[in-house]
Design a protein around this motif. Structure first.
Motif, short mmCIF file in Angstrom:
data_model
loop_
_atom_site.label_atom_id
_atom_site.label_comp_id
_atom_site.label_asym_id
_atom_site.label_seq_id
_atom_site.Cartn_x
_atom_site.Cartn_y
_atom_site.Cartn_z
N ILE A 1 0.85 -1.19 0.00
CA ILE A 1 0.00 0.00 0.00
C ILE A 1 0.89 1.24 0.00
O ILE A 1 0.58 2.23 -0.67
N ILE A 2 2.00 1.17 0.75
CA ILE A 2 2.97 2.26 0.82
C ILE A 2 4.38 1.72 0.70
O ILE A 2 4.62 0.53 0.96
N LEU A 3 5.30 2.59 0.34
CA LEU A 3 6.72 2.26 0.37
C LEU A 3 7.18 2.33 1.82
O LEU A 3 6.70 3.17 2.58
N GLY A 4 8.10 1.52 2.22
CA GLY A 4 8.51 1.43 3.62
C GLY A 4 9.48 2.48 4.09
O GLY A 4 10.14 2.28 5.10
N PHE A 5 9.59 3.60 3.39
CA PHE A 5 10.53 4.65 3.77
C PHE A 5 9.84 6.00 3.73
O PHE A 5 9.02 6.25 2.85
#
Length: 79
Positions: free
Chosen positions: A37-41
């Motif tokens: 769902i989102i990038l982890g950064f």
């Protein structure tokens, strides 16, 4: 897409305290990353060095860049 986000609270927020709401379902940060769902950064601007840096702690009044694969809402975990 890339989004700029800020913390609308008077206290700092850590990545572990972020909830991602997607399709009316709340996900922890780890779940949202695992489900793509989102990038982890999340990136913060370091003005003194003039570079973007990874950040795990978000302060009121600062802006942060994050990437979302899906249309979602970021909110704070209520403890």
């Amino acid at each position: 897409n890339w989004n700029i986000m800020g913390i609308p609270y008077n206290e700092s927020l850590e990545t572990d305290d972020i909830i991602v709401n997607y399709s009316n379902i709340d996900y922890t940060w780890v779940e949202a990353v695992a489900n793509e769902i989102i990038l982890g950064f999340i990136y913060a601007w370091n003005a003194s060095e003039q570079i973007y840096m990874l950040s795990d702690n978000y302060d009121p009044g600062d802006g942060y860049w994050m990437y979302a694969y899906e249309d979602c809402v970021i909110k704070r975990e209520i403890v």
